[in-house]
Design an enzyme around this catalytic site. Structure first.
Site, mmCIF file in Angstrom:
data_model
loop_
_atom_site.group_PDB
_atom_site.id
_atom_site.type_symbol
_atom_site.label_atom_id
_atom_site.label_comp_id
_atom_site.label_asym_id
_atom_site.label_seq_id
_atom_site.Cartn_x
_atom_site.Cartn_y
_atom_site.Cartn_z
ATOM 1 N N MET A 192 0.815 -1.211 0.000
ATOM 2 C CA MET A 192 0.000 0.000 0.000
ATOM 3 C C MET A 192 0.852 1.266 0.000
ATOM 4 S SD MET A 192 -1.297 -0.985 3.699
ATOM 5 C CE MET A 192 -1.303 -2.636 2.992
ATOM 6 N N PRO A 193 1.711 1.390 -0.995
ATOM 7 C CA PRO A 193 2.593 2.566 -1.004
ATOM 8 C C PRO A 193 1.824 3.846 -1.305
ATOM 9 C CG PRO A 193 3.388 0.831 -2.480
ATOM 10 C CD PRO A 193 1.987 0.487 -2.121
ATOM 11 N N PHE A 194 2.433 4.924 -0.874
ATOM 12 C CA PHE A 194 1.942 6.259 -1.181
ATOM 13 C C PHE A 194 3.101 7.039 -1.788
ATOM 14 C CE2 PHE A 194 1.697 10.754 -0.025
ATOM 15 C CZ PHE A 194 0.486 11.094 -0.606
ATOM 16 N N PHE A 213 -1.139 4.479 -4.153
ATOM 17 C CA PHE A 213 -1.621 5.843 -4.405
ATOM 18 C C PHE A 213 -0.483 6.687 -4.970
ATOM 19 C CE2 PHE A 213 -5.179 6.645 -1.013
ATOM 20 C CZ PHE A 213 -5.866 5.547 -1.475
#
Lengths: 65, 65, 65, 65, 65, 65
Positions: free
Chosen positions: E1-3, E41
């Protein structure tokens, strides 16, 4: 002179993987927008899984399931 | 009520140096824009040299040269 | 190679004032930590007063009082 | 798909308190804006008191008074 | 779930170029770290050249030279 | 003295909704961590749907489907 901040959970990314991220993002900005790599900054933040939430739960909780 | 985020590599900034950064930035915002120091926030992030890239390389690699 | 992000409300900072902020922060990092100005980045974000809150109220509301 | 970054000083927030922050912010965005919790990200950064300034002083200094 | 937050100057990046940045960064994180694209994201901030400084000058000033 | 940055797509959040976000986050930090509302900052960034990506696509593209 782009600035890129990549935030990931601290789940064991290696030095070599981080180098690939830095190189890959820098190349992408040169390819797509013609940005000069010399003034492209990349910062990787590794975040504790207790401190990252998605769906209202911490990643620590999600990983337990 | 400014908010300032200073990001530097974690290469030994002392407590006294950080205090000077906090004071200096707060004074600058008061001088230039008349901002109230009481509601001026400064956050310093010290980033591992493996996690900071410039020119497509990590600072760790650059420092070795 | 520091990165500085200054966030202020968008209440009329002039181009000249922004130049002074950029110059002032860059000089400060050179003076205090010996950082090279050539690789010091400063980004100023001007935020709508509806979108900035302090004390549980937007700055727009606070300015009306 | 909101992204929320909460920055606090590292003064002992517990895992349970962080879970309440993650849950609370996620619920708030669902309630107010109808945002889907599944794609709501929350990241909590805990900042050393030496690295956080307010009123021109570090929080470490302020806590000593 | 990188940003991932990409900051560039607002000098005419097209919608198509931004899509390539989004796709490229998302693919990179999947390739290097096995991150799930569905929870990756990317936010692109386009910053006015008056508000971006390097070397103690705004990009507006640098572009004039 | 927490700092909270909420990033949402610019799809019509009203002034009233933003006030509720500011109030809600500030109250949450007071309730969970005993933080003083007077020094709680909240900044809301509204991001163009062209500039926000998830799953390798911009939100603009996703909204068309």
């Amino acid at each position: 002179m782009p600035f890129v901040n990549i935030r990931i959970t601290n789940e064991g990314a290696t030095t070599e993987q981080k180098q690939r991220l830095i190189k890959g993002v820098t190349d992408l900005l040169a390819d797509v927008l013609g940005k000069n790599p010399k003034t492209t900054f990349v910062i990787i933040d590794e975040v504790d899984t207790d401190n990252w939430g998605i769906g209202g739960e911490s990643v620590t909780e999600i990983r337990k399931k």
